[in-house]
Structures are given as C-alpha cells and as structure tokens.
Write a protein that holds these residues in place. Sequence first.
Motif, PDB file in Angstrom:
ATOM      1  N   SER A   1       0.841  -1.433  -0.140  1.00 26.21           N
ATOM      2  CA  SER A   1       0.279  -0.105   0.138  1.00 26.21           C
ATOM      3  C   SER A   1       0.539   1.255   0.082  1.00 26.21           C
ATOM      4  O   SER A   1       2.053   1.135   0.095  1.00 26.21           O
TER       5      SER A   1
ATOM      6  N   SER B   1      -0.605  -6.978   2.010  1.00 25.74           N
ATOM      7  CA  SER B   1      -1.639  -7.449   2.467  1.00 25.74           C
ATOM      8  C   SER B   1      -1.709  -8.696   0.702  1.00 25.74           C
ATOM      9  O   SER B   1      -0.656  -8.177  -0.581  1.00 25.74           O
TER      10      SER B   1
ATOM     11  N   ARG C   1      -3.842  -5.014  -5.507  1.00 28.24           N
ATOM     12  CA  ARG C   1      -4.344  -4.071  -5.767  1.00 28.24           C
ATOM     13  C   ARG C   1      -4.227  -3.269  -7.190  1.00 28.24           C
ATOM     14  O   ARG C   1      -3.102  -3.977  -7.565  1.00 28.24           O
TER      15      ARG C   1
ATOM     16  N   GLU D   1      -2.361   2.320  -6.560  1.00 27.98           N
ATOM     17  CA  GLU D   1      -3.150   2.136  -5.174  1.00 27.98           C
ATOM     18  C   GLU D   1      -2.003   1.580  -4.382  1.00 27.98           C
ATOM     19  O   GLU D   1      -2.145   1.367  -3.204  1.00 27.98           O
ATOM     20  N   CYS D   2      -0.634   2.224  -5.125  1.00 27.86           N
ATOM     21  CA  CYS D   2       0.486   1.221  -4.171  1.00 27.86           C
ATOM     22  C   CYS D   2       1.649   2.523  -3.799  1.00 27.86           C
ATOM     23  O   CYS D   2       1.556   3.227  -3.937  1.00 27.86           O
TER      24      CYS D   2
END
Length: 386
Positions: A201, A207, A211, A215-216
């Motif tokens: 993230s 996680s 993604r 959004e990284c």
Amino acid sequence: TIRVRSLKLTFSGRIDTFVSQSSGGSSSKDEHREILAHEWTFLEPQKPPVLWGPQSKSFDFDLLVQGDNPETVVTALGKIRYQLQATLERTSFHGNLVAAVDVPVKRGPMPGAPWALALMESIEATGDWSQQLDYRVSVPTRSLMDGELFHTRFELEPRVKGLKLISVGVLIKEYARYYSTSGEPLHRFARVAARNENYISPLGTCSTAPRKSDECMDLVDATSVQIPMVIPKAYANIQYDILTDLIEIRHRIKFLIKVRDSSMLVHSIFIAVPVSIMPVTARDETNILPRYEAALLNPGTVIMRSNTLPPTYDAATSLAPLASAGQRPEVNQCAEVDGFPCPLHRNRSQFYLASPDVSPPLQPVSSSNSDITLSQPSSDTMPAVS
C-alpha cells in the motif's frame, strides 16, 4: 478364544510407475519392482493350532534399513511405498486375519557431510533491472523442510524517479520426470506447490488482496520487504527431492518483483533458483528460528525504509550496475512465467493470489505453450541439477 496356526510380519518396499497407462499407450514401459523385503515369524506353524484368549499380546521387532533405499514418493504417475503387513493364520474353516500399514521412509543428510554443508548456505540473488532498480533477494537456506515457515527478504533501491512498488511474491515449483528401465524419458510435469504474493500500500503495509498500481507504494527510498511462506506437508501437496533410475523430483523457488515505471507501464521481474525440499533440516538446531503463529503468516512486512536520501537521479544513472556475488541469476521478462502468469505491460494489476496452503491438482501437463491460470500446472522444463 481363537485357534491360531502362525503369526508373521513382513516389511516390503515397492516402486511402481504408471506412465504408459496414463497416456493411453501400451503398459509395457510401466515398471513394478520390489526393492525391499523382510519377514519376521513370531509364531511358527503349529499342529495342532494353539488357543489364544482375549488378552493382549505384543511382539518386538526391529530392522536396519540401508541408507541407499529411496524415500517414499506418492504421485499420480509413480509411487515408492513401504508397508508393514501382519498375517495371523487360522484354521482351515476360518479366514486369516491381515492388517497392513504404510510406513513413510525419509532420508536426510548426515551431519558434517560436504553436500549437507552446501545445503546450509543461504540463497542470494542480486542485480539491476534496466538501470532503473537495484534489487537483492535472500532466503536463509537452500534446504527447506515440508511444513516449515521461512521468510524471503527483498531489498530494493530505485535509481530513477517515478517508480511504484506494486507487489513482491515467492513461489515453490515442483518438477517431476519419469523414465523407463533403459533410461528413456517417458513423461514430465510441473506444478506450483506453494505461493504467496503481497501487494504494497502507499503507507507501506502488505496485503494479499490485489491492488491497482495507482494504489501502491511510491518507491523513492531504499526499501526492504519481508514476506513469509509455509512449505506444504508431504505427501499430498509436495514431494521430497529424489533421484532414482525411474523417478526424479526437483524443486525451484521463484521470486517476483512487480513495479510500475514513470510511463505507467507495469513490469514483472522474475528470478528462479534451485532449492531442496527435505524431511529433515541440514542446519544445526541452534540456528533455526522459532515458528511463528499462523496469524503472522500473512501479510508480509515492510521492515525498513531508509531515512537517508538516495543519490541524485542524474548521478545514479551514471553508476555501474551492482555486482552480484557469483553468476547473476537470469531475469526473465517474458509475457508469462509459471505460477505468476502476467503480461509484461499492464496498466493495472490483475493477479489472483491463491491461498499459500492450497496446491493445484497433481496431473500431467500438456506440451502446449498456451497461457495458463494460476490454478493449473505448467509445462516448464526440468531445471538442471548442478
């Protein structure tokens, strides 16, 4: 009370292959061979038979099995099995009582043996990708036990602006080959035994949920990510390394680094290294880390982000690539790599991550080079054994 004529116990080992039958051809190349047989007689044949009451009876036995016997293997196309079978012979008007149990036979390195010392070495792969990213991937050892938890560490340092770190991943792949008695290769297949891919993230948390690249995490500093992996338990989801004249099984560990460049293109960097799956560790017990609770297995952790500024990007682009220790592992940037199928250029992540403890079904692979999904075995070539 029963009438008993004799009691014996046998220990047998067999190797069976079913390659020809599975392919629909002649069964002439299938092999069925006895590799070990031993018998204990606890009660010699009696005339007249003896009477045994309801009380318990016990009989001690032992056997030294030679170390050159192959270990247990259970696959769809070949098996090496050992079995204990007890037979209680009764009188002619009563059926004999027979009980059998499979006995897994496992082999491991002798402490201090030269090849055992080699298995204790760590795995390290270093290099640079397109003069944009320096990376170093490390695993504590080259030999892993079934059921063992280990961690893979990714150390990344950007050399240009605009990079995003989308995910890092680890995969264990199993390769099997079957041969005839004359040494002719008959069949091979490969399957993914375990995998774990972690998405990063913007805040640096990991996680397993996919993604989008937007959004990284921005990759602006030297960053280290550590992710866990659990080797499945033998024999349903993975086999031990083995080399016989009829069956050969090897393994590779594959690493994935997925980044997006400043042009909004997604790139996947793959590294593959041989690894041994064994029933016992080649390491000293004092050097083994304690097992972690299952709750800590996923996700991984960003364990370090450098507080020091990297060199200017103009200066960084003039630096020579990082020198790797020994031969640099091959970095494959093709459109599909086994276990991590993905086009080289994508504007968003489309990976599907299976649970690390779920293995694809064991079945032969076809010779087709068409795209596959993560849940299917692949037709990769057998790695050379050095």
